[in-house]
Design a protein around this motif. Sequence first.
Motif, PDB file in Angstrom:
ATOM      1  N   LEU A 111     -22.884 -59.133 -55.270  1.00  0.00           N
ATOM      2  CA  LEU A 111     -22.394 -60.058 -54.248  1.00  0.00           C
ATOM      3  C   LEU A 111     -23.502 -60.448 -53.285  1.00  0.00           C
ATOM      4  N   GLY A 126     -18.693 -66.166 -56.100  1.00  0.00           N
ATOM      5  CA  GLY A 126     -20.070 -66.501 -55.770  1.00  0.00           C
ATOM      6  C   GLY A 126     -20.965 -66.631 -56.988  1.00  0.00           C
ATOM      7  N   GLY A 128     -13.642 -58.197 -59.319  1.00  0.00           N
ATOM      8  CA  GLY A 128     -14.216 -58.447 -58.000  1.00  0.00           C
ATOM      9  C   GLY A 128     -15.152 -59.645 -58.013  1.00  0.00           C
ATOM     10  N   ARG A 181     -12.986 -62.870 -58.467  1.00  0.00           N
ATOM     11  CA  ARG A 181     -12.250 -63.197 -57.240  1.00  0.00           C
ATOM     12  C   ARG A 181     -13.178 -63.694 -56.149  1.00  0.00           C
ATOM     13  N   ASP A 182     -14.381 -63.142 -56.076  1.00  0.00           N
ATOM     14  CA  ASP A 182     -15.323 -63.598 -55.054  1.00  0.00           C
ATOM     15  C   ASP A 182     -15.785 -65.024 -55.317  1.00  0.00           C
ATOM     16  N   GLU A 185     -21.436 -54.563 -54.914  1.00  0.00           N
ATOM     17  CA  GLU A 185     -22.019 -54.977 -53.634  1.00  0.00           C
ATOM     18  C   GLU A 185     -23.401 -55.592 -53.830  1.00  0.00           C
TER      19      GLU A 185
END
Length: 288
Positions: free
Chosen positions: A149, A178, A172, A175-176, A146
């Motif tokens: 991100l 960013g 994660g 896949r994000d 978190e």
Amino acid sequence: MSIFSGVWIPLVTPFNNGEIDHAALKELVRHYVEAGVSGFVALGTTGEPASLTDQEQDAVVWTVLDAAGDIPVIVGVSGNNTQAVCERATVFDDTPVAGLLISAPYYIRPSQAGLIGHFTAIANVCKKPIVLYDIPARTGVQLELETLLLLSQHERIVAVKDCGGIPDKTLGLIRDGGLKVLCGEDLEMFGALCCGASGTISASAHLCADQFVAMFNAIREERLADAREIWHELVPLVQVMFAEPNPGPVKAALSLRGHIRNELRAPMTLVSDDLVCRLSGWWSLPRA
């Protein structure tokens, strides 16, 4: 394609009788340029930056920039005083440096809120793209998913060197999308690249750099069988490169090949005689 992809070398800092061997460093960089690497990290963990003065660090950076030509160079900037790191980071604002590799503050183990504040403060004052360095084994604190991100929303925080050792977090991040994910755990690079990581920052790639590049290209071109064959050949090398604390094995191997002297600064020590014997018998050692 982002520059933060492909195979990057976190360069060792060669020494000769206690002084930085700039001639050897230039030759190393030129060798890896010819091998087709995508970029360099100067003053990363493998470069023993904690043992260098600021003046020595600056000299290393300029030597690498000069030898790298058009190949991008990012610089490690770390510390546990936010203001001091901010000041150090801005030193590179008006240089050809392509970005900064910044770890979490070590030793003091701040909260996730403290980490967000630390990295945001640095990103707010410097002009260069930032690659977050998530390496809890050295800093004592994990950058949670978190947190990463959230930090990815800052325009200058663009990538992460992922040494967190948590596959779910790596997935994660991939896949994000960013942050560009650069695998920093050498034994995990094949899986990470197959899952969509953009590249790797690999100490092991000091040896057989052309093969690491060939593996990356095979994965990118979806030639998985070819990539797997190369990787299986490289795995024993990766394992021996981390049999003792980094960068000891890397420097010993490069010394055996005649690239540098086998010399580190305290408190780092030379590898054991047993590991030197293992390196001396390595099948790929005669390769340039």
